[in-house]
Design a protein around this motif. Structure first.
Motif, PDB file in Angstrom:
ATOM      1  N   ASN A  29       0.818  -1.215   0.000  1.00 19.94           N
ATOM      2  CA  ASN A  29       0.000   0.000   0.000  1.00 19.94           C
ATOM      3  C   ASN A  29       0.850   1.263   0.000  1.00 19.94           C
ATOM      4  O   ASN A  29       0.325   2.370   0.188  1.00 19.94           O
ATOM      5  CB  ASN A  29      -0.918   0.009   1.229  1.00 19.94           C
ATOM      6  CG  ASN A  29      -1.984  -1.063   1.153  1.00 19.94           C
ATOM      7  OD1 ASN A  29      -2.886  -0.992   0.332  1.00 19.94           O
ATOM      8  ND2 ASN A  29      -1.880  -2.078   2.011  1.00 19.94           N
ATOM      9  N   ALA A 162       6.673  14.894   3.572  1.00 20.82           N
ATOM     10  CA  ALA A 162       5.384  15.212   2.951  1.00 20.82           C
ATOM     11  C   ALA A 162       5.348  16.648   2.447  1.00 20.82           C
ATOM     12  O   ALA A 162       4.813  16.924   1.369  1.00 20.82           O
ATOM     13  CB  ALA A 162       4.258  14.969   3.949  1.00 20.82           C
ATOM     14  N   SER A 166       5.057  14.994  -1.067  1.00 16.38           N
ATOM     15  CA  SER A 166       3.621  14.732  -1.219  1.00 16.38           C
ATOM     16  C   SER A 166       2.987  14.469   0.137  1.00 16.38           C
ATOM     17  O   SER A 166       3.581  13.829   1.004  1.00 16.38           O
ATOM     18  CB  SER A 166       3.407  13.510  -2.128  1.00 16.38           C
ATOM     19  OG  SER A 166       2.047  13.130  -2.125  1.00 16.38           O
ATOM     20  N   TRP A 167       1.746  14.951   0.296  1.00 12.16           N
ATOM     21  CA  TRP A 167       0.994  14.742   1.531  1.00 12.16           C
ATOM     22  C   TRP A 167       0.074  13.530   1.450  1.00 12.16           C
ATOM     23  O   TRP A 167      -0.642  13.231   2.406  1.00 12.16           O
ATOM     24  CB  TRP A 167       0.158  15.986   1.853  1.00 12.16           C
ATOM     25  CG  TRP A 167       0.984  17.142   2.312  1.00 12.16           C
ATOM     26  CD1 TRP A 167       1.479  18.148   1.548  1.00 12.16           C
ATOM     27  CD2 TRP A 167       1.433  17.403   3.651  1.00 12.16           C
ATOM     28  NE1 TRP A 167       2.211  19.025   2.303  1.00 12.16           N
ATOM     29  CE2 TRP A 167       2.194  18.597   3.605  1.00 12.16           C
ATOM     30  CE3 TRP A 167       1.265  16.746   4.877  1.00 12.16           C
ATOM     31  CZ2 TRP A 167       2.788  19.149   4.727  1.00 12.16           C
ATOM     32  CZ3 TRP A 167       1.861  17.300   6.004  1.00 12.16           C
ATOM     33  CH2 TRP A 167       2.616  18.483   5.930  1.00 12.16           C
ATOM     34  N   GLU A 168       0.076  12.828   0.348  1.00 11.81           N
ATOM     35  CA  GLU A 168      -0.901  11.764   0.115  1.00 11.81           C
ATOM     36  C   GLU A 168      -0.890  10.687   1.187  1.00 11.81           C
ATOM     37  O   GLU A 168      -1.929  10.255   1.679  1.00 11.81           O
ATOM     38  CB  GLU A 168      -0.677  11.125  -1.262  1.00 11.81           C
ATOM     39  CG  GLU A 168      -1.078  12.035  -2.416  1.00 11.81           C
ATOM     40  CD  GLU A 168      -0.905  11.347  -3.743  1.00 11.81           C
ATOM     41  OE1 GLU A 168      -0.727  10.113  -3.752  1.00 11.81           O
ATOM     42  OE2 GLU A 168      -0.946  12.032  -4.773  1.00 11.81           O
ATOM     43  N   ILE A 169       0.324  10.198   1.513  1.00 17.62           N
ATOM     44  CA  ILE A 169       0.389   9.065   2.443  1.00 17.62           C
ATOM     45  C   ILE A 169       0.804   9.487   3.851  1.00 17.62           C
ATOM     46  O   ILE A 169       1.033   8.624   4.712  1.00 17.62           O
ATOM     47  CB  ILE A 169       1.366   7.987   1.927  1.00 17.62           C
ATOM     48  CG1 ILE A 169       2.788   8.563   1.809  1.00 17.62           C
ATOM     49  CG2 ILE A 169       0.887   7.410   0.607  1.00 17.62           C
ATOM     50  CD1 ILE A 169       3.818   7.506   1.495  1.00 17.62           C
TER      51      ILE A 169
END
Length: 204
Positions: A29, A162, A166-169
């Motif tokens: 994941n 992040a 990226s802040w996605e996960i």
């Protein structure tokens, strides 16, 4: 000799549990297992380093810090634990697959097994590599359980990573760390071995 084999068995079980949680539930994941992976991602982002090489550099650098503060035996046992964990991750990623995944279940189960594995390693004064080394040093000198410093250091690294990438996960990674570090402290509190002490003695 009996204590040696007991520690060896505990480190092997810890490494397998950690590898099971990461290889079968978290990594599929894309959920980072710790701050070391976050630092490796930043090295990859800024210097275009291969992820495997970047992660090795992070783990090896922090293990050198561990030698200075916790001794050579710590280094050797940590290398053994990391080898068991890496082999387990590869085994579970290669030979097992879960159909119809639910990320919430994967997050919870993976984080619990990650926490059990890391907790067993830390009970034996062995790090899981990466930020776990720093957590053990802080735990050693401040006489506290290692889960709390591990969580806060990893959380700071996740925030920096992040914000840059990226802040996605981020929230998944933070939730995983909260679950796993809570389990780590529970495992470290359990009194199922008479040889466990929180005030680790430096052995060179």
């Amino acid at each position: 000799m009996k204590l040696f084999f007991k520690k060896q068995g505990q480190v092997m079980i810890g490494g397998i549990c950690q590898g099971f949680g990461m290889g079968l539930f978290l990594f599929p994941n894309a959920i980072p297992s710790g701050g070391g992976a976050g630092i490796a991602i930043l090295l990859n982002y800024f210097f275009n380093l291969n992820m495997g090489l970047a992660l090795w550099i992070v783990n090896f650098s922090l293990m050198l810090v561990g030698i200075k503060f916790l001794g050579k035996r710590f280094f050797l046992w940590t290398v053994f634990g990391i080898t068991i964990t890496s082999s387990s991750v590869d085994f579970f990623e290669t030979y097992f697959m879960i159909p119809d995944r639910l990320i919430v279940y994967d997050l919870m189960i993976g984080s619990i097994f990650l926490g059990i594995g890391v907790g067993l390693l830390m009970r034996s004064n062995v790090s899981n590599g990466g930020i776990g080394v720093i957590a053990i040093i802080i735990s050693h000198y401040r006489d506290i359980l290692p889960g709390r410093p591990l969580f806060f250091i990893n959380a700071m690294i996740f925030i920096i990573t992040a914000a840059i990438i990226s802040w996605e996960i981020f929230f998944l990674a933070l939730m995983s760390q909260w679950i796993s570090t809570t389990v780590i402290d529970i495992v470290c509190r359990l009194d199922f071995t008479k040889t466990y002490r929180l005030d680790w003695i430096r052995k060179s």
